[in-house]
Design an enzyme around this catalytic site. Structure first.
Site, short mmCIF file in Angstrom:
data_model
loop_
_atom_site.label_atom_id
_atom_site.label_comp_id
_atom_site.label_asym_id
_atom_site.label_seq_id
_atom_site.Cartn_x
_atom_site.Cartn_y
_atom_site.Cartn_z
N THR A 1 -6.28 18.42 -1.61
CA THR A 1 -5.88 17.52 -2.69
C THR A 1 -6.98 17.45 -3.74
O THR A 1 -8.13 17.13 -3.42
CB THR A 1 -5.59 16.12 -2.14
OG1 THR A 1 -4.53 16.20 -1.17
CG2 THR A 1 -5.18 15.17 -3.25
N GLN B 1 -4.60 17.93 5.61
CA GLN B 1 -4.94 17.65 4.22
C GLN B 1 -6.37 17.15 4.12
O GLN B 1 -6.82 16.32 4.92
CB GLN B 1 -3.98 16.60 3.65
CG GLN B 1 -4.30 16.14 2.24
CD GLN B 1 -5.25 14.95 2.22
OE1 GLN B 1 -5.30 14.17 3.16
NE2 GLN B 1 -6.02 14.82 1.16
N ARG C 1 0.25 7.27 -7.90
CA ARG C 1 -0.80 6.39 -7.42
C ARG C 1 -2.16 6.64 -8.09
O ARG C 1 -3.14 5.97 -7.75
CB ARG C 1 -0.96 6.55 -5.89
CG ARG C 1 0.26 6.07 -5.13
CD ARG C 1 0.23 6.54 -3.67
NE ARG C 1 -0.87 5.98 -2.92
CZ ARG C 1 -0.90 4.76 -2.38
NH1 ARG C 1 0.14 3.95 -2.58
NH2 ARG C 1 -1.92 4.34 -1.68
N SER D 1 -3.13 13.56 7.22
CA SER D 1 -4.08 13.19 6.18
C SER D 1 -5.50 13.14 6.72
O SER D 1 -5.72 12.82 7.89
CB SER D 1 -3.70 11.82 5.60
OG SER D 1 -4.72 11.31 4.78
N TYR E 1 -9.80 16.27 1.15
CA TYR E 1 -10.32 16.09 -0.20
C TYR E 1 -11.68 16.77 -0.30
O TYR E 1 -12.31 17.07 0.72
CB TYR E 1 -10.51 14.60 -0.52
CG TYR E 1 -9.31 13.74 -0.33
CD1 TYR E 1 -8.32 13.66 -1.30
CD2 TYR E 1 -9.15 12.97 0.83
CE1 TYR E 1 -7.21 12.84 -1.14
CE2 TYR E 1 -8.04 12.15 1.00
CZ TYR E 1 -7.08 12.09 0.01
OH TYR E 1 -5.98 11.29 0.18
N TYR F 1 0.83 -1.20 0.00
CA TYR F 1 0.00 0.00 0.00
C TYR F 1 0.87 1.26 0.00
O TYR F 1 0.57 2.24 -0.67
CB TYR F 1 -0.92 0.01 1.21
CG TYR F 1 -1.82 1.22 1.29
CD1 TYR F 1 -2.92 1.35 0.45
CD2 TYR F 1 -1.55 2.24 2.20
CE1 TYR F 1 -3.73 2.48 0.51
CE2 TYR F 1 -2.36 3.36 2.27
CZ TYR F 1 -3.45 3.48 1.43
OH TYR F 1 -4.25 4.60 1.49
N HIS G 1 0.31 12.51 -7.18
CA HIS G 1 -0.12 11.62 -6.10
C HIS G 1 0.85 10.46 -5.92
O HIS G 1 0.45 9.32 -5.63
CB HIS G 1 -1.53 11.11 -6.35
CG HIS G 1 -2.36 10.98 -5.10
ND1 HIS G 1 -3.16 11.99 -4.62
CD2 HIS G 1 -2.52 9.97 -4.21
CE1 HIS G 1 -3.77 11.62 -3.52
NE2 HIS G 1 -3.38 10.37 -3.25
N LYS H 1 -2.96 20.85 -3.80
CA LYS H 1 -2.04 19.75 -4.14
C LYS H 1 -2.63 18.89 -5.25
O LYS H 1 -3.78 18.47 -5.17
CB LYS H 1 -1.79 18.89 -2.90
CG LYS H 1 -0.87 17.70 -3.12
CD LYS H 1 -0.62 16.99 -1.78
CE LYS H 1 0.30 15.79 -1.93
NZ LYS H 1 -0.39 14.65 -2.58
N ARG I 1 -4.68 0.76 -8.16
CA ARG I 1 -3.44 0.31 -7.53
C ARG I 1 -3.51 -1.21 -7.43
O ARG I 1 -4.04 -1.76 -6.47
CB ARG I 1 -3.28 0.99 -6.18
CG ARG I 1 -3.28 2.52 -6.33
CD ARG I 1 -3.61 3.26 -5.06
NE ARG I 1 -3.94 4.66 -5.37
CZ ARG I 1 -4.43 5.51 -4.48
NH1 ARG I 1 -4.65 5.13 -3.22
NH2 ARG I 1 -4.72 6.75 -4.84
#
Length: 389
Positions: free
Chosen positions: A160, A132, A285, A111, A134, A29, A282, A258, A169
């Site tokens: 982000t 951070q 990713r 995060s 989203y 991960y 990212h 970001k 992934r």
């Protein structure tokens, strides 16, 4: 020589130790990227195409890497990037890493998907962490999270924008991390059984394994599939720059956008009122096959000029890379995998030791490049053989 007899110094040293310590799905991960991982590799490899110019017989006494990042004093042009689930890599991992960052005078970022909440991290350090976030579909919940971060003392928001949906992934499917069937469950159990030290230190003593900033909103938040379901249901693929303008009105302090790779997107972020932008894919990713961040940095830095601070994220593996990025226009860099590997290998001590190596490498590079300050670094001080994307 046995790996355990080698004193870890480089990012790769910590990466190898982390691989031994962690269950395979957690290592992958952190280590993996999207699809064939072309962009993941390019992020690091492209730094090798940038050569520093060595300038001699200059007065370089008292050389210093000190700078400011979004108004915050920093001992070097580096911040620890936000990394989801970091508390699964060491016991209360975000707190340990934040303490190491504070000891070395660099910012730490929490995060949205951290195990430790903003409050837990900020209570452990004197200088509040960056946070951070989203864009979530539930704008009321976005406001709630922002208020929680503000109440915890945070004044720098990293937003982000390159994750309207998660990238593919593939390692996370191959190792059973995201599967729900019997084969995936058996695979994860076998991987956990092969990591007894981690299982006791983090798996048992590191509880609760909840997404601290999302407490109460993710059903059965300690289950990774519940986390995946939340991501898929809340990340907003319909978000536009109008939503960033709305966000700008909600946040009363420093805003760092970001996830930009193109000049027009960087300029749009600045037009929305951001104090900074992060050139980022990212960490390789999300969309595989896009250009490395270091190849995109010069064009974005030139276009943004002094309207906002430009940061770089992705591929930085030592202090030389930091100097290269600053010379090409970055105010500073964000590192993610390096500190996460060090954390997994040796906890706070590992992160602290790695940051000291970065600091030493930057100091030596500045001196041998013939400058006293990171602010003296310019594009003329490197030979850039990259094809500018």
């Amino acid at each position: 020589m046995s790996l355990l007899n080698v004193v870890p110094v480089t990012v790769e040293d910590y990466r190898r130790r982390a691989r031994l310590r962690l269950p395979g799905f957690l290592f992958d991960y952190a280590d993996g990227g999207a699809n064939r991982e072309e962009t993941l590799a390019a992020n690091s490899n492209d730094f090798l195409k940038i050569k520093l110019r060595q300038q001699v017989m200059r007065d370089v006494s008292g050389a210093s890497a000190a700078t400011t990042l979004l108004g915050q004093n920093a001992n070097m042009p580096l911040a620890l990037a936000p990394v989801g689930l970091a508390g699964m890599y060491a016991r209360r991992g975000e707190v340990q890493a934040a303490r190491a960052a504070q000891a070395h005078g660099v910012p730490f970022s929490v995060s949205t998907n951290s195990i430790c909440s903003m409050s837990e991290v900020n209570e452990a350090v004197a200088t509040p962490a960056w946070f951070q976030l989203y864009m979530l579909r539930d704008r009321g919940y976005v406001q709630e999270i922002l208020q929680n971060a503000w109440d915890a003392g945070t004044r720098t928001l990293i937003f982000t924008i390159d994750l309207p949906i998660p990238g593919l992934r593939l390692r996370d499917y191959q190792n059973g991390m995201l599967g729900t069937g019997l084969q995936s469950k058996v695979s994860k159990l076998l991987q956990l059984a092969s990591s007894p030290v981690w299982a006791y230190d983090v798996g048992i003593k590191g509880k609760p394994h909840l997404l601290g900033n999302l407490a109460g909103r993710v059903p059965d938040a300690k289950d990774l599939n519940s986390y995946k379901s939340f991501v898929e249901s809340q990340f907003d693929p319909a978000a536009t720059w109008e939503d960033i303008r709305w966000l700008r009105d909600q946040w009363r302090s420093q805003l760092l956008i970001k996830g930009v790779l193109e000049v027009d997107d960087a300029l749009a972020a600045v037009d929305c009122g951001a104090e900074g932008v992060v050139v980022s894919n990212h960490g390789g990713r999300q969309l595989d096959g896009v250009a490395s961040t270091i190849s995109k940095l010069p064009g974005i830095a030139q276009a943004v000029d002094d309207r906002a601070e430009v940061f770089l994220d992705g591929g930085v593996r030592n202090g030389i890379d930091v100097v290269r990025a600053v010379a090409l226009g970055a105010r500073g860099v964000l590192i993610g995998r390096p500190w996460l590997f060090a954390l997994a290998a040796q906890g706070e001590q590992g992160v602290s030791a790695l940051l000291q190596v970065f600091a030493n490498e930057i100091a030596v590079a500045l001196t041998l490049a013939g400058v006293k300050s990171v602010h003296e670094l310019t594009p003329e001080m490197v030979e850039n053989t990259l094809s500018i994307a």
